[in-house]
Scaffold this motif. Structure first.
Motif, mmCIF file in Angstrom:
data_model
loop_
_atom_site.group_PDB
_atom_site.id
_atom_site.type_symbol
_atom_site.label_atom_id
_atom_site.label_comp_id
_atom_site.label_asym_id
_atom_site.label_seq_id
_atom_site.Cartn_x
_atom_site.Cartn_y
_atom_site.Cartn_z
ATOM 1 N N PHE A 1 0.842 -1.202 0.000
ATOM 2 C CA PHE A 1 0.000 0.000 0.000
ATOM 3 C C PHE A 1 0.880 1.256 0.000
ATOM 4 O O PHE A 1 0.702 2.168 -0.813
ATOM 5 N N ALA B 1 -3.353 4.939 -7.035
ATOM 6 C CA ALA B 1 -3.952 5.097 -5.700
ATOM 7 C C ALA B 1 -5.024 4.027 -5.484
ATOM 8 O O ALA B 1 -5.158 3.482 -4.381
ATOM 9 N N GLY B 2 -5.766 3.731 -6.538
ATOM 10 C CA GLY B 2 -6.811 2.712 -6.458
ATOM 11 C C GLY B 2 -6.228 1.326 -6.181
ATOM 12 O O GLY B 2 -6.773 0.558 -5.382
ATOM 13 N N ALA C 1 -3.398 0.836 -4.645
ATOM 14 C CA ALA C 1 -2.930 0.901 -3.253
ATOM 15 C C ALA C 1 -4.090 0.695 -2.285
ATOM 16 O O ALA C 1 -3.978 -0.063 -1.310
ATOM 17 N N ALA C 2 -5.220 1.340 -2.548
ATOM 18 C CA ALA C 2 -6.386 1.209 -1.665
ATOM 19 C C ALA C 2 -6.867 -0.244 -1.616
ATOM 20 O O ALA C 2 -7.311 -0.718 -0.560
ATOM 21 N N TYR D 1 -4.693 -2.047 0.779
ATOM 22 C CA TYR D 1 -5.088 -1.764 2.159
ATOM 23 C C TYR D 1 -6.295 -2.616 2.556
ATOM 24 O O TYR D 1 -6.362 -3.152 3.668
ATOM 25 N N LEU E 1 -8.042 13.075 -3.171
ATOM 26 C CA LEU E 1 -6.951 12.311 -3.784
ATOM 27 C C LEU E 1 -5.605 12.722 -3.188
ATOM 28 O O LEU E 1 -4.791 11.863 -2.803
ATOM 29 N N PHE F 1 -5.192 11.522 0.266
ATOM 30 C CA PHE F 1 -4.793 10.106 0.266
ATOM 31 C C PHE F 1 -3.270 9.995 0.245
ATOM 32 O O PHE F 1 -2.670 9.279 1.061
ATOM 33 N N PHE F 2 -2.637 10.713 -0.686
ATOM 34 C CA PHE F 2 -1.176 10.619 -0.813
ATOM 35 C C PHE F 2 -0.467 11.219 0.402
ATOM 36 O O PHE F 2 0.535 10.694 0.871
ATOM 37 N N ALA G 1 -2.975 4.447 7.311
ATOM 38 C CA ALA G 1 -3.252 3.875 5.988
ATOM 39 C C ALA G 1 -4.761 3.704 5.799
ATOM 40 O O ALA G 1 -5.287 3.943 4.702
ATOM 41 N N ALA H 1 -7.012 5.234 2.897
ATOM 42 C CA ALA H 1 -7.861 4.411 2.029
ATOM 43 C C ALA H 1 -9.293 4.946 1.993
ATOM 44 O O ALA H 1 -9.963 4.900 0.949
ATOM 45 N N TYR I 1 -9.369 7.752 -0.410
ATOM 46 C CA TYR I 1 -9.422 7.260 -1.790
ATOM 47 C C TYR I 1 -10.846 6.861 -2.149
ATOM 48 O O TYR I 1 -11.326 7.144 -3.253
#
Lengths: 227, 227
Positions: A33, A53-54, A56-57, A60, B30, B33-34, B53, B57, B60
Motif C-alpha cells: 500500500f 492510488a486505487g 494501493a487502496a 489496504y 486524492l 490520500f497521498f 493507511a 484508504a 481514496y
C-alpha cells in the motif's frame, strides 16, 4: 488455546506456520500500500496517479481483511507481522522503481508472488481463511490495468520489452534472496509453503529452492503476457 | 447539455460552480490520500501506521465516489480537478507535519474543512450528489481515532495542547490564503460557497472572508475537543 490452533489442517502442519503466513501476507499488503502510494509520484497523468492510488487502496483492503482475521483468532496483527518486516522492507528498498512502467511491473510481479502465497494459505487453512483468500484472488482488475498499460507502452517502443523483462526477473530474484532468509528463520512456514510441492512437513533449502523455481517459471510466463 | 446542468439547483447558481466544487473535493480527497500515506512514516507503531493507511484508504474511497459522479455527468474528472491542483498542492507543501501528532491534527482539520465544503455542495446539488455527500459525512470513525490519540498524548504531556492548537490555526490560516486565490480565479465557485452565508449569487472578497471566518470559528471549537 485460541482459534489459531484449528489452522493446521489435515496435513498436520503447525498452526503457527499458518499464522506466520497470515502475518507475512498482511505486512506484504500493508507495505505494498505504502509503496504504491509513493510510486504514484511517477505517474504521467493525474488519471494514472489516481489509478495507482486505487491499486494501493485495494492492498489496504486486503491488509484489513487479514488483520481482522488475525484479530478474530485472538492474535495481535502487529506481532504476527513483525517477523517479516525486515525481509519485505529490504525487498522494497532494493527494488525501487525508476519509472512509471517499472512501478507497474513491480505491482504486477509483487501481486503474482503474493497470489502464490495466498494459494498456499488456502490449502492449509480453515474455511473462513479460505474464503478470505478466494475473495482476494478473485480480483482481476489490477492485472488488467497493468497489462494494458505495459502492453501499450511496449507497442509504442518495442525496446522496452527486454528491459522490463529483465526488471521483472530482478524483482523475482531479489524476492528469492529474501525468501531464503525468511525460510531459515521460520522453518515451519517454509515447510507449509513447500508442502504444496512435496507434501513435506519440514523443508530443507532444496524444497525452498524448488518452490521458488516454480514461482520464477510462473512469473516468467506471466511477464510474457505483454510481449 | 449534459446532466451537469441540473446541478445549479433552486438558487439559480451556475452549474459549472457545482462541478467546480465536485472537482475541488475530488482532488482534495486524492491528494489527502497521498499525504496521509506519506505521513504514516511518522507513526510510532506499526498499528498506528496501519490506522493512518486506513484513513488514507477512506479518502481514496471518497475520491472514487466523486470521480464516478463526475464521469456519470459526462465530465472528465481530471479536467474538473485541474483548476484546484496548484492551491491544494501548495497547502500541503506549506503544512508538512513534523510529527505524528501534527499529522493527526492536520488530518482532522483538513477533514473538517472538507466537510464544510461537502455541506455547501449538498445544499446546491441534485439528489444523487446529495446522497454521495451524506454518505461521506456520515463516517465519523476518523474523528474518533484522531481525537482519542491526540487527547491521550496531551494527557501525557499537557504542554502539547498549546502547540497543537497553534498548528491547527496555522493549518486553517494557510487554507484561507489558498482559498482567497481560488475565489479570485473561480468567482462562481466562490459565490456558491458564499451562498450558504448570505444567499448571494455572486461573492466579493468580504463574503469569502465571512465564510472563512465561520470556518475558522468552527475549527477553533473542534480543536478544543481535546483540551
Amino acid at each position: 488455546m485460541n482459534e489459531g490452533s484449528q489452522l493446521g489442517g489435515s496435513a498436520g502442519l503447525a498452526p503457527e506456520a499458518a499464522v506466520d503466513l497470515l502475518g507475512l501476507l498482511a505486512y506484504a499488503e500493508l507495505i505494498s500500500f505504502f509503496q504504491l502510494s509513493a510510486d504514484a509520484e511517477l505517474a504521467p497523468t493525474l488519471t494514472d496517479k489516481a489509478a495507482l492510488a486505487g491499486l494501493a487502496a485495494a492492498e489496504y483492503e486486503h491488509f484489513s481483511r487479514l488483520r481482522d482475521r488475525l484479530t478474530r483468532m485472538g492474535i495481535d496483527a502487529e506481532t504476527a507481522m513483525r517477523p517479516f518486516t525486515a525481509a519485505l522492507d529490504s525487498w522494497h528498498e532494493q527494488t525501487q522503481p525508476q519509472s512509471w512502467l517499472e512501478s507497474l511491473v513491480k505491482a504486477y510481479v509483487g501481486d503474482g508472488i503474493a497470489a502464490d502465497f495466498y494459494r498456499q494459505l488456502a490449502e492449509h487453512a480453515d474455511g473462513e481463511t479460505r474464503e478470505l483468500v478466494h475473495g482476494v484472488l478473485s480480483e482481476g482488475e489490477r492485472a488488467e490495468f497493468v497489462v494494458e498499460k505495459v502492453r501499450s507502452a511496449i507497442g509504442a517502443d518495442p525496446t522496452l520489452a527486454g528491459r522490463l523483462a529483465l526488471w521483472g526477473r530482478r524483482l523475482v530474484g531479489e524476492a528469492l534472496s529474501q525468501a531464503r532468509l525468511v525460510a531459515m528463520d521460520r522453518p515451519k512456514l517454509a515447510a507449509l509453503v513447500a508442502a504444496g510441492e512435496a507434501g513435506a512437513d519440514s523443508a530443507d533449502s532444496g524444497d525452498v529452492g524448488r518452490v521458488f523455481a516454480r514461482l520464477t517459471d510462473s512469473h516468467s510466463r506471466r511477464l510474457r503476457h505483454w510481449d
